[in-house]
Design a protein around this motif. Structure first.
Motif, short mmCIF file in Angstrom:
data_model
loop_
_atom_site.label_atom_id
_atom_site.label_comp_id
_atom_site.label_asym_id
_atom_site.label_seq_id
_atom_site.Cartn_x
_atom_site.Cartn_y
_atom_site.Cartn_z
N ARG A 145 -34.15 31.66 23.56
CA ARG A 145 -33.17 32.32 24.42
C ARG A 145 -31.80 31.65 24.31
O ARG A 145 -31.69 30.41 24.33
N CYS A 146 -30.75 32.47 24.23
CA CYS A 146 -29.38 31.98 24.22
C CYS A 146 -29.10 31.23 25.52
O CYS A 146 -29.37 31.73 26.62
N ALA A 147 -28.53 30.04 25.42
CA ALA A 147 -28.25 29.23 26.61
C ALA A 147 -27.22 29.88 27.51
O ALA A 147 -27.24 29.67 28.73
N TYR A 148 -26.33 30.67 26.95
CA TYR A 148 -25.27 31.29 27.74
C TYR A 148 -25.68 32.65 28.29
O TYR A 148 -25.43 32.96 29.45
N LEU A 149 -26.32 33.47 27.47
CA LEU A 149 -26.69 34.81 27.90
C LEU A 149 -28.05 34.89 28.57
O LEU A 149 -28.34 35.86 29.27
N ALA A 150 -28.91 33.90 28.33
CA ALA A 150 -30.29 33.95 28.82
C ALA A 150 -30.99 35.21 28.32
O ALA A 150 -31.72 35.87 29.05
N LEU A 151 -30.76 35.53 27.04
CA LEU A 151 -31.39 36.67 26.39
C LEU A 151 -32.13 36.19 25.15
O LEU A 151 -31.68 35.28 24.46
N TYR A 152 -33.24 36.84 24.86
CA TYR A 152 -34.16 36.46 23.80
C TYR A 152 -33.64 36.85 22.42
O TYR A 152 -33.05 37.92 22.23
N PHE A 153 -33.87 35.97 21.44
CA PHE A 153 -33.56 36.26 20.04
C PHE A 153 -34.77 36.89 19.38
O PHE A 153 -35.81 36.25 19.25
N GLU A 154 -34.63 38.12 18.94
CA GLU A 154 -35.71 38.76 18.19
C GLU A 154 -35.88 38.05 16.85
O GLU A 154 -34.92 37.55 16.27
N HIS A 155 -37.09 38.05 16.32
CA HIS A 155 -37.37 37.33 15.09
C HIS A 155 -36.63 37.91 13.89
O HIS A 155 -36.11 37.18 13.05
N ALA A 156 -36.56 39.22 13.78
CA ALA A 156 -35.94 39.82 12.60
C ALA A 156 -34.47 40.12 12.79
O ALA A 156 -33.68 40.01 11.86
N THR A 157 -34.07 40.49 14.00
CA THR A 157 -32.70 40.99 14.21
C THR A 157 -31.83 40.07 15.05
O THR A 157 -30.64 40.35 15.22
N GLY A 158 -32.39 39.02 15.60
CA GLY A 158 -31.57 38.11 16.40
C GLY A 158 -30.63 37.29 15.53
O GLY A 158 -30.84 37.17 14.32
#
Length: 217
Positions: A75-88
């Motif tokens: 998860r991005c420390a600033y956005l608190a959103l998950y990084f997808e494996h292929a598209t993050g």
């Protein structure tokens, strides 16, 4: 934006990043490098460490991106959103920029897992709220345009930093990402447990504002 607990430095960090980085700095200022390595010595480009251009530091920190993804649950420390494996697009942000603090370029404690979009926008700003220092309630989510706003517990002494941070967090792509999570949850397409893992800030704000689905209340 929610509090992020600093992860422990990996055992291999000193060898893979710190020592190699400091040895590269030796070469960039014309000193004998502390480590031997194959190939030609790097060309001297500065008389002192503080004068090394930010883009001249070899990016050894990239070697520990997998460690950061694991440590911070992708998860991005600033956005608190998950990084997808292929598209993050995860990157490592230097909270104290390379252009300003040379002796922190190769320090684990100076790294934050960060979306490329945010890292580019942040650039060498030092006036943003550090995810390691933020407290609950400093930021809130407005559920119409999905902007992050000043929270009910935002300290007056951090007003400037919070305003600077909001400008970075509220790019159109960020608003859309939050909207999609909220919409999917409200339509029943995703469970609350999934939302809490993938977008914990969004989940916490739905809970705080009484917007959870009946079965989750």
């Amino acid at each position: 934006m929610i509090p992020v607990a600093p992860a422990k430095e990996p055992p291999h960090f000193d060898k893979r990043v710190r020592k190699k980085g400091l040895s590269a700095i030796d070469e960039l200022v014309g000193r004998k490098p502390r480590l031997k390595r194959p190939g030609r010595r790097r060309k001297k480009i500065a008389a002192r460490e503080a004068d090394i251009p930010a883009d001249a530091f070899p990016p050894f920190w990239r070697d520990v991106l997998p460690d950061m993804l694991e440590a911070y649950e992708r998860r991005c420390a600033y956005l608190a959103l998950y990084f997808e494996h292929a598209t993050g697009s995860p990157t490592i942000d230097h909270v104290l920029p390379k252009s300003r603090v040379w002796d922190q370029v190769y320090e684990w404690s100076n790294y934050r897992l960060c979306a490329a979009l945010i890292n580019t926008k942040k650039n060498d700003l030092t006036s943003l709220v550090d995810p390691f220092e933020v407290a609950e309630g400093w930021f809130a989510l407005e559920l119409v345009a999905f902007q992050v706003v000043r929270g009910p517990k935002a300290p007056p002494g951090k007003a400037k930093e919070i305003e600077e941070t909001l400008r970075v967090l509220n790019m159109p792509e960020c608003l859309k990402a939050r909207e999609e999570y909220v919409t999917c949850y409200e339509r029943g397409n995703i469970k609350l447990s999934y939302l809490e893992r993938r977008a914990p800030f969004v989940a916490s704000e739905l809970r705080r504002q009484g917007r959870l689905l009946k079965e989750d209340s």
